[in-house]
Motif scaffolding. Structure first.
Motif, PDB file in Angstrom:
ATOM      1  N   ILE A 153       1.027  -1.264   0.131  1.00 26.66           N
ATOM      2  CA  ILE A 153       0.068   0.091  -0.026  1.00 26.66           C
ATOM      3  C   ILE A 153       0.901   1.672  -0.175  1.00 26.66           C
ATOM      4  CG2 ILE A 153      -2.287  -1.256   0.844  1.00 26.66           C
ATOM      5  CD1 ILE A 153      -0.976   0.312   3.531  1.00 26.66           C
ATOM      6  N   GLY A 154       2.052   1.444   0.563  1.00 20.52           N
ATOM      7  CA  GLY A 154       2.920   2.036   0.293  1.00 20.52           C
ATOM      8  C   GLY A 154       4.357   1.663   0.115  1.00 20.52           C
ATOM      9  N   GLN A 155       5.484   2.443  -0.945  1.00 23.67           N
ATOM     10  CA  GLN A 155       6.493   2.225  -1.132  1.00 23.67           C
ATOM     11  C   GLN A 155       7.183   3.194  -1.140  1.00 23.67           C
ATOM     12  OE1 GLN A 155       6.167  -0.806  -4.790  1.00 23.67           O
ATOM     13  NE2 GLN A 155       5.105   0.258  -5.188  1.00 23.67           N
ATOM     14  N   THR A 156       9.124   3.143  -1.031  1.00 23.90           N
ATOM     15  CA  THR A 156       9.180   4.518  -1.560  1.00 23.90           C
ATOM     16  C   THR A 156       9.891   4.414  -3.151  1.00 23.90           C
ATOM     17  OG1 THR A 156      12.033   4.940  -1.268  1.00 23.90           O
ATOM     18  CG2 THR A 156      11.858   3.158  -1.947  1.00 23.90           C
ATOM     19  N   THR A 157       9.950   5.835  -3.768  1.00 24.26           N
ATOM     20  CA  THR A 157      10.032   6.318  -4.632  1.00 24.26           C
ATOM     21  C   THR A 157      10.779   6.746  -5.043  1.00 24.26           C
ATOM     22  OG1 THR A 157       9.975   8.550  -4.383  1.00 24.26           O
ATOM     23  CG2 THR A 157       7.265   7.443  -4.790  1.00 24.26           C
ATOM     24  N   ASP A 158      12.051   6.358  -4.756  1.00 25.30           N
ATOM     25  CA  ASP A 158      13.605   6.305  -5.066  1.00 25.30           C
ATOM     26  C   ASP A 158      14.682   5.029  -3.624  1.00 25.30           C
ATOM     27  OD1 ASP A 158      14.059   7.546  -2.439  1.00 25.30           O
ATOM     28  OD2 ASP A 158      12.645   9.464  -4.113  1.00 25.30           O
ATOM     29  N   ALA A 160      15.482   3.118  -0.834  1.00 19.88           N
ATOM     30  CA  ALA A 160      15.160   2.260   0.625  1.00 19.88           C
ATOM     31  C   ALA A 160      15.623   3.195   1.189  1.00 19.88           C
ATOM     32  CB  ALA A 160      15.567   1.175   0.114  1.00 19.88           C
ATOM     33  N   ALA A 161      14.619   2.287   2.474  1.00 19.83           N
ATOM     34  CA  ALA A 161      15.253   3.310   3.741  1.00 19.83           C
ATOM     35  C   ALA A 161      17.495   2.645   4.209  1.00 19.83           C
ATOM     36  CB  ALA A 161      14.805   2.233   5.128  1.00 19.83           C
ATOM     37  N   GLY A 162      17.212   1.447   4.651  1.00 21.83           N
ATOM     38  CA  GLY A 162      18.306   0.099   4.150  1.00 21.83           C
ATOM     39  C   GLY A 162      19.049   1.600   3.106  1.00 21.83           C
ATOM     40  N   GLU A 163      19.700   1.722   2.028  1.00 27.16           N
ATOM     41  CA  GLU A 163      19.572   2.169   1.467  1.00 27.16           C
ATOM     42  C   GLU A 163      20.386   3.797   1.977  1.00 27.16           C
ATOM     43  OE1 GLU A 163      17.924   2.042  -2.228  1.00 27.16           O
ATOM     44  OE2 GLU A 163      19.770   2.988  -3.246  1.00 27.16           O
ATOM     45  N   ASP A 205       3.585   6.186   0.555  1.00 31.57           N
ATOM     46  CA  ASP A 205       5.130   6.711   0.041  1.00 31.57           C
ATOM     47  C   ASP A 205       6.318   7.407   0.777  1.00 31.57           C
ATOM     48  OD1 ASP A 205       3.906   4.930  -1.905  1.00 31.57           O
ATOM     49  OD2 ASP A 205       4.164   6.576  -3.753  1.00 31.57           O
ATOM     50  N   PHE A 206       7.168   6.735   0.375  1.00 36.16           N
ATOM     51  CA  PHE A 206       8.438   6.906   1.170  1.00 36.16           C
ATOM     52  C   PHE A 206       9.247   7.549  -0.588  1.00 36.16           C
ATOM     53  CE2 PHE A 206       7.703   3.350   3.262  1.00 36.16           C
ATOM     54  CZ  PHE A 206       6.778   4.274   4.551  1.00 36.16           C
ATOM     55  N   SER A 207       9.933   8.708   0.586  1.00 39.34           N
ATOM     56  CA  SER A 207      11.304   9.270  -0.272  1.00 39.34           C
ATOM     57  C   SER A 207      12.514   9.705   0.279  1.00 39.34           C
ATOM     58  CB  SER A 207      10.918  10.694  -1.376  1.00 39.34           C
ATOM     59  OG  SER A 207      11.950  11.257  -1.916  1.00 39.34           O
TER      60      SER A 207
END
Ligand code: KG4
Ligand code: ZN
Length: 333
Positions: A153-158, A160-163, A205-207
């Protein structure tokens, strides 16, 4: 009683596990240190080291579980997503083992397996639950309706958090992988020492790319004024970055939990090993009456136990694949 041999080789860890009737008997993980010299995973090297590690990892997993090759009833493996060359080693091994022993093959989606790591021990979340899956390659809020019925339902647009963790540590001159080092330094730092921006992205979503740039400029500007800025303030910088990444993740998770009216909330993936994120989730859960589920540390980062438990639930459904199966670098949930 199904005895499953599981193989995980999607990135730079070679892992093998044995699961008997849904109980994990062994989980062997061979880490690859060769990538440290390059500041990140080198795909070509990763697949070569997987080739060296895979047979000893499987032998150790069988030995630790006190299970003979002849007792195995099915072979589960990560089909994707991941680095193609790395996946190919695990998939080929699984196919060869299954062919030699005339066993059924079970394909597993790596990102589903991170979520299903919650079914290794107790307590287990109840369906439907929300899972924040945060790894080196993915950042997802997943609505988990059933073992294999999951909706992102939501994800990164660029990034990742680990990156974001790993790139920050690179900016700070720390070795790869940086996430665990940020965690270590953050424990002795002040999380409110520096304020980094929270991106305003619609929905769930995240960025993280803007945060990375703001950290880079912040460090460059301060180093111009004081060449020892990083060394003198490393713990505070790590604690402040960690806090910002955790609040970006958890604020979205809270919005999703409110909107879907869900109280069973889980954390998964390599970044779920982060102490600050784990503590902040528990604090948020306490405040909001959530039942929080956080995997044991060994089941946060990549491991074959999660592939085994996912494989076990597919075995119960009778979901097998043929010898013509090939790895997938991209594989949706
Ligand atoms: O799930 P994982 O092992 O591999 C992928 O599927 O990507 O996740 C690896 C990521 C890396 O970015 C690593 O820096 C991060 O998880 N990580 C951490 C910690 N342990 C691993 N990040 C923050 N704190 C940690 N303790
Ligand atoms: Zn992973």
């Amino acid at each position: 009683m199904p005895v499953i041999l599981a193989i995980e080789s999607s990135c730079d860890d070679t892992s093998a596990a044995i699961c008997a009737d849904g109980v994990i008997l062994s989980n062997v993980i061979a880490n690859q240190t060769i990538h440290q010299a390059y500041g990140g995973v080198v795909p070509e090297l990763a697949s070569r080291v997987h080739q060296q590690n895979i047979v000893p990892a499987v032998q150790q997993a069988l030995l630790a579980a006190k299970v003979s090759k002849n007792d195995v009833t099915a072979v589960a493996f990560t089909r994707g997503p991941g680095l193609l060359g790395s996946l190919l080693v695990g998939v080929s091994f699984a196919k060869a083992f299954a062919l030699a022993k005339n066993l059924p093959l079970i394909e597993v989606n790596h990102m589903q397996a991170h979520v299903l790591a919650h079914f290794i021990g107790d307590p287990k979340p109840s369906f439907p639950f929300l899972c924040l899956t945060v790894s080196g390659g993915h950042t997802q809020i997943v609505l988990v309706k059933d073992y294999f019925d999951m909706q992102v339902i939501g994800q990164t647009t660029d990034d990742a958090a680990g990156e974001a963790m790993d790139k920050t540590s690179k900016i700070l001159g720390l070795p790869y992988p940086g996430g665990p080092l940020i965690d270590k330094h953050a424990r002795s730092g002040n999380p409110d020492a520096y304020k980094f921006p929270e991106p305003q992205i619609p929905g769930f979503d995240f960025s993280f790319s803007g945060l990375k740039t703001s950290i880079l400029y912040f460090i460059q500007n301060n180093v111009k004024l004081n060449p020892n800025f990083i060394e003198e303030n490393l713990n505070d910088i790590c604690a402040s970055v960690e806090k910002r990444i955790a609040t970006i993740l958890l604020n979205k998770l809270k919005r999703a939990a409110d909107e879907y009216g869900i109280k069973d909330i889980a954390l998964a993936g390599g970044v779920s090993a982060n102490t600050g994120l784990r503590e902040s989730l528990l604090a948020m859960g306490n405040k909001n009456g959530w039942n929080c589920f956080i995997p044991k540390l060994e089941y946060c980062t990549d491991n074959a136990a999660m592939i085994a438990i996912a494989g076990y639930h597919k075995y119960l459904k009778g979901e097998f694949v043929g010898q013509d199966v090939a790895p997938l670098a991209r594989m949706p949930l």
